[in-house]
Write an enzyme that holds these catalytic residues in place. Structure first.
Site, PDB file in Angstrom:
ATOM      1  N   LYS A   1       0.831  -1.211   0.000  1.00 44.67           N
ATOM      2  CA  LYS A   1       0.000   0.000   0.000  1.00 44.67           C
ATOM      3  C   LYS A   1       0.865   1.261   0.000  1.00 44.67           C
ATOM      4  O   LYS A   1       0.639   2.176  -0.777  1.00 44.67           O
ATOM      5  CB  LYS A   1      -0.946   0.021   1.230  1.00 44.67           C
ATOM      6  CG  LYS A   1      -1.917  -1.145   1.274  1.00 44.67           C
ATOM      7  CD  LYS A   1      -2.862  -1.048   2.463  1.00 44.67           C
ATOM      8  CE  LYS A   1      -2.171  -1.071   3.811  1.00 44.67           C
ATOM      9  NZ  LYS A   1      -1.406  -2.318   4.091  1.00 44.67           N
TER      10      LYS A   1
ATOM     11  N   ARG B   1      -9.697   0.650   8.898  1.00 40.93           N
ATOM     12  CA  ARG B   1      -9.218  -0.694   9.192  1.00 40.93           C
ATOM     13  C   ARG B   1     -10.298  -1.561   9.827  1.00 40.93           C
ATOM     14  O   ARG B   1     -10.049  -2.717  10.148  1.00 40.93           O
ATOM     15  CB  ARG B   1      -8.030  -0.616  10.128  1.00 40.93           C
ATOM     16  CG  ARG B   1      -6.681  -0.841   9.403  1.00 40.93           C
ATOM     17  CD  ARG B   1      -5.594  -0.642  10.399  1.00 40.93           C
ATOM     18  NE  ARG B   1      -4.378  -1.322  10.157  1.00 40.93           N
ATOM     19  CZ  ARG B   1      -3.292  -0.737   9.617  1.00 40.93           C
ATOM     20  NH1 ARG B   1      -3.333   0.488   9.160  1.00 40.93           N
ATOM     21  NH2 ARG B   1      -2.171  -1.412   9.530  1.00 40.93           N
TER      22      ARG B   1
ATOM     23  N   ARG C   1      11.498  -5.640   5.340  1.00 38.68           N
ATOM     24  CA  ARG C   1      11.293  -4.214   5.025  1.00 38.68           C
ATOM     25  C   ARG C   1      12.283  -3.332   5.796  1.00 38.68           C
ATOM     26  O   ARG C   1      12.571  -3.559   6.965  1.00 38.68           O
ATOM     27  CB  ARG C   1       9.858  -3.814   5.387  1.00 38.68           C
ATOM     28  CG  ARG C   1       9.615  -2.303   5.264  1.00 38.68           C
ATOM     29  CD  ARG C   1       8.163  -1.959   5.176  1.00 38.68           C
ATOM     30  NE  ARG C   1       7.403  -2.314   6.369  1.00 38.68           N
ATOM     31  CZ  ARG C   1       6.082  -2.176   6.463  1.00 38.68           C
ATOM     32  NH1 ARG C   1       5.382  -1.716   5.436  1.00 38.68           N
ATOM     33  NH2 ARG C   1       5.457  -2.512   7.567  1.00 38.68           N
TER      34      ARG C   1
ATOM     35  N   ARG D   1      11.320  -1.388  11.311  1.00 40.45           N
ATOM     36  CA  ARG D   1      10.239  -1.066  12.237  1.00 40.45           C
ATOM     37  C   ARG D   1      10.173  -2.108  13.353  1.00 40.45           C
ATOM     38  O   ARG D   1      10.343  -3.295  13.102  1.00 40.45           O
ATOM     39  CB  ARG D   1       8.896  -1.015  11.485  1.00 40.45           C
ATOM     40  CG  ARG D   1       8.673   0.300  10.774  1.00 40.45           C
ATOM     41  CD  ARG D   1       7.470   0.275   9.863  1.00 40.45           C
ATOM     42  NE  ARG D   1       6.247  -0.310  10.427  1.00 40.45           N
ATOM     43  CZ  ARG D   1       5.074  -0.302   9.829  1.00 40.45           C
ATOM     44  NH1 ARG D   1       4.959   0.292   8.636  1.00 40.45           N
ATOM     45  NH2 ARG D   1       4.016  -0.847  10.376  1.00 40.45           N
TER      46      ARG D   1
HETATM   47  P1  ADP Z   1       2.219  -1.842   3.221  1.00 41.63           P
HETATM   48  O1  ADP Z   1       2.238  -0.331   3.178  1.00 41.63           O
HETATM   49  O2  ADP Z   1       1.011  -2.426   2.561  1.00 41.63           O
HETATM   50  O3  ADP Z   1       2.428  -2.411   4.599  1.00 41.63           O
HETATM   51  P2  ADP Z   1       4.797  -1.635   1.840  1.00 41.63           P
HETATM   52  O4  ADP Z   1       4.519  -0.793   0.643  1.00 41.63           O
HETATM   53  O5  ADP Z   1       5.520  -0.997   2.972  1.00 41.63           O
HETATM   54  O6  ADP Z   1       3.443  -2.370   2.352  1.00 41.63           O
HETATM   55  O7  ADP Z   1       5.617  -2.914   1.345  1.00 41.63           O
HETATM   56  C1  ADP Z   1       6.087  -3.902   2.272  1.00 41.63           C
HETATM   57  C2  ADP Z   1       7.480  -4.379   1.859  1.00 41.63           C
HETATM   58  O8  ADP Z   1       7.399  -5.101   0.640  1.00 41.63           O
HETATM   59  C3  ADP Z   1       8.501  -3.246   1.619  1.00 41.63           C
HETATM   60  O9  ADP Z   1       9.762  -3.705   2.045  1.00 41.63           O
HETATM   61  C4  ADP Z   1       8.473  -3.043   0.103  1.00 41.63           C
HETATM   62  O10 ADP Z   1       9.721  -2.584  -0.394  1.00 41.63           O
HETATM   63  C5  ADP Z   1       8.165  -4.471  -0.402  1.00 41.63           C
HETATM   64  N1  ADP Z   1       7.307  -4.476  -1.587  1.00 41.63           N
HETATM   65  C6  ADP Z   1       6.277  -3.626  -1.882  1.00 41.63           C
HETATM   66  N2  ADP Z   1       5.687  -3.971  -3.041  1.00 41.63           N
HETATM   67  C7  ADP Z   1       6.345  -5.093  -3.470  1.00 41.63           C
HETATM   68  C8  ADP Z   1       6.204  -5.953  -4.625  1.00 41.63           C
HETATM   69  N3  ADP Z   1       5.253  -5.729  -5.547  1.00 41.63           N
HETATM   70  N4  ADP Z   1       7.054  -7.001  -4.727  1.00 41.63           N
HETATM   71  C9  ADP Z   1       7.998  -7.238  -3.785  1.00 41.63           C
HETATM   72  N5  ADP Z   1       8.195  -6.478  -2.694  1.00 41.63           N
HETATM   73  C10 ADP Z   1       7.376  -5.414  -2.531  1.00 41.63           C
HETATM   74  P1  AMP Z   2       0.820   0.543   9.263  1.00 42.34           P
HETATM   75  O1  AMP Z   2       1.920   1.559   9.157  1.00 42.34           O
HETATM   76  O2  AMP Z   2      -0.356   0.870   8.393  1.00 42.34           O
HETATM   77  O3  AMP Z   2       1.329  -0.871   9.062  1.00 42.34           O
HETATM   78  O4  AMP Z   2       0.263   0.630  10.756  1.00 42.34           O
HETATM   79  C1  AMP Z   2       1.085   0.350  11.862  1.00 42.34           C
HETATM   80  C2  AMP Z   2       0.250   0.254  13.124  1.00 42.34           C
HETATM   81  O5  AMP Z   2      -0.380   1.531  13.387  1.00 42.34           O
HETATM   82  C3  AMP Z   2      -0.887  -0.741  13.114  1.00 42.34           C
HETATM   83  O6  AMP Z   2      -0.466  -2.077  13.424  1.00 42.34           O
HETATM   84  C4  AMP Z   2      -1.826  -0.172  14.183  1.00 42.34           C
HETATM   85  O7  AMP Z   2      -1.353  -0.447  15.491  1.00 42.34           O
HETATM   86  C5  AMP Z   2      -1.680   1.344  13.949  1.00 42.34           C
HETATM   87  N1  AMP Z   2      -2.679   1.833  12.963  1.00 42.34           N
HETATM   88  C6  AMP Z   2      -2.434   2.354  11.731  1.00 42.34           C
HETATM   89  N2  AMP Z   2      -3.583   2.696  11.128  1.00 42.34           N
HETATM   90  C7  AMP Z   2      -4.585   2.360  11.985  1.00 42.34           C
HETATM   91  C8  AMP Z   2      -6.005   2.431  11.924  1.00 42.34           C
HETATM   92  N3  AMP Z   2      -6.659   2.911  10.844  1.00 42.34           N
HETATM   93  N4  AMP Z   2      -6.693   1.981  12.994  1.00 42.34           N
HETATM   94  C9  AMP Z   2      -6.082   1.508  14.086  1.00 42.34           C
HETATM   95  N5  AMP Z   2      -4.762   1.388  14.204  1.00 42.34           N
HETATM   96  C10 AMP Z   2      -4.006   1.805  13.161  1.00 42.34           C
END
Ligand code: ADP
Ligand code: AMP
Length: 221
Positions: free
Chosen positions: A13, A88, A127, A160
């Protein structure tokens, strides 16, 4: 254009929202980033959110909903936005609908990105995030040119706290029970687009761009 990006943690995302933001000139509103920024500043909001984030639980609805509606009221969100990580659960989705309706708006397109759970675990545990600009990397899938440093701003990359395998699995469980039902919440609107997130970032972006272009045409914008 008001866009919601739905998908489990690690679906891409953030990666896609950044690209969409550049392409469409829309601000990306990412609730997780808002909490991490608040925590880095040591604000009460950040410290409160940390209690939940550390264990992979959702931050309470009333806190998140207040943050999001406040942010969407900013001038740069008037022409549209990309929501990443919100809503969410159904309570948050209903709060968002009410807020948008109160200003005569609605969600124009919901992009749901699907990826297999074991691939999500690989993506999240590998990541790395830039402490300077928030850009995302991966130790195998998206490696920076210089180890540990961001290509965009030279900032230091970090892992993270909630990207360790135990918490990742809890976050995936929370997604399944609380967030995935939103797919059925949004489906009746006829504006839900399901995207296969297992391809390369470029492939996924091409699919999402096509969906947004179709929605733009449909809305006559
Ligand atoms: P989200 O925001 O949904 O948690 P991220 O965009 O942070 O996901 O992506 C999670 C991890 O996967 C990051 O390390 C990113 O670089 C990697 N990633 C994102 N899209 C892809 C893809 N299409 N293929 C492989 N790795 C990806
Ligand atoms: P994310 O960066 O989207 O992976 O979110 C990291 C963490 O932030 C999640 O595991 C939740 O603890 C909190 N968080 C982010 N967005 C929300 C949401 N819309 N509602 C509740 N908790 C959230």
């Amino acid at each position: 254009m008001n866009i919601v990006l739905l998908g489990p943690p690690g679906a891409g995302k953030g990666t896609q929202a950044e690209r969409m933001s550049d392409r469409h000139g829309l601000p990306r509103v990412a609730t997780g980033d808002i909490f991490r920024a608040a925590l880095a500043e040591g604000t009460p909001l950040g410290l409160e959110a940390k209690r939940f984030m550390d264990t992979g639980k959702l931050v309470p609805d009333e806190i998140v909903e207040g943050i999001v509606t406040g942010r969407l009221g900013d001038a740069d969100c008037r022409g549209g936005f990309i929501l990443d990580g919100f809503p969410r659960n159904t309570h948050q989705a209903e709060a968002l609908d009410r807020y948008l309706a109160s200003r005569g708006g609605e969600i124009d397109v919901i992009i749901s990105i699907a990826v297999e759970p074991e691939e999500l675990v690989r993506r999240l545990t590998g990541r790395r995030v830039c402490g300077g600009c928030g850009a995302n990397y991966h130790v195998s899938f998206n490696v920076p040119s210089r180890e540990g440093a961001c290509d965009a701003c030279g900032g230091e990359l970090y892992q993270r706290d909630d990207d360790n395998e135990g918490i990742v699995r809890s976050r995936l469980d929370v997604y399944k029970s609380s967030t995935e039902p939103l797919i059925e919440y949004y489906r009746p609107l006829g504006r839900l687009v399901s995207v296969d997130g297992s391809g390369s970032p470029d492939e996924v972006f091409t699919e999402i761009s096509g969906a947004i272009d179709a929605a733009t045409e449909r809305e006559g914008r």
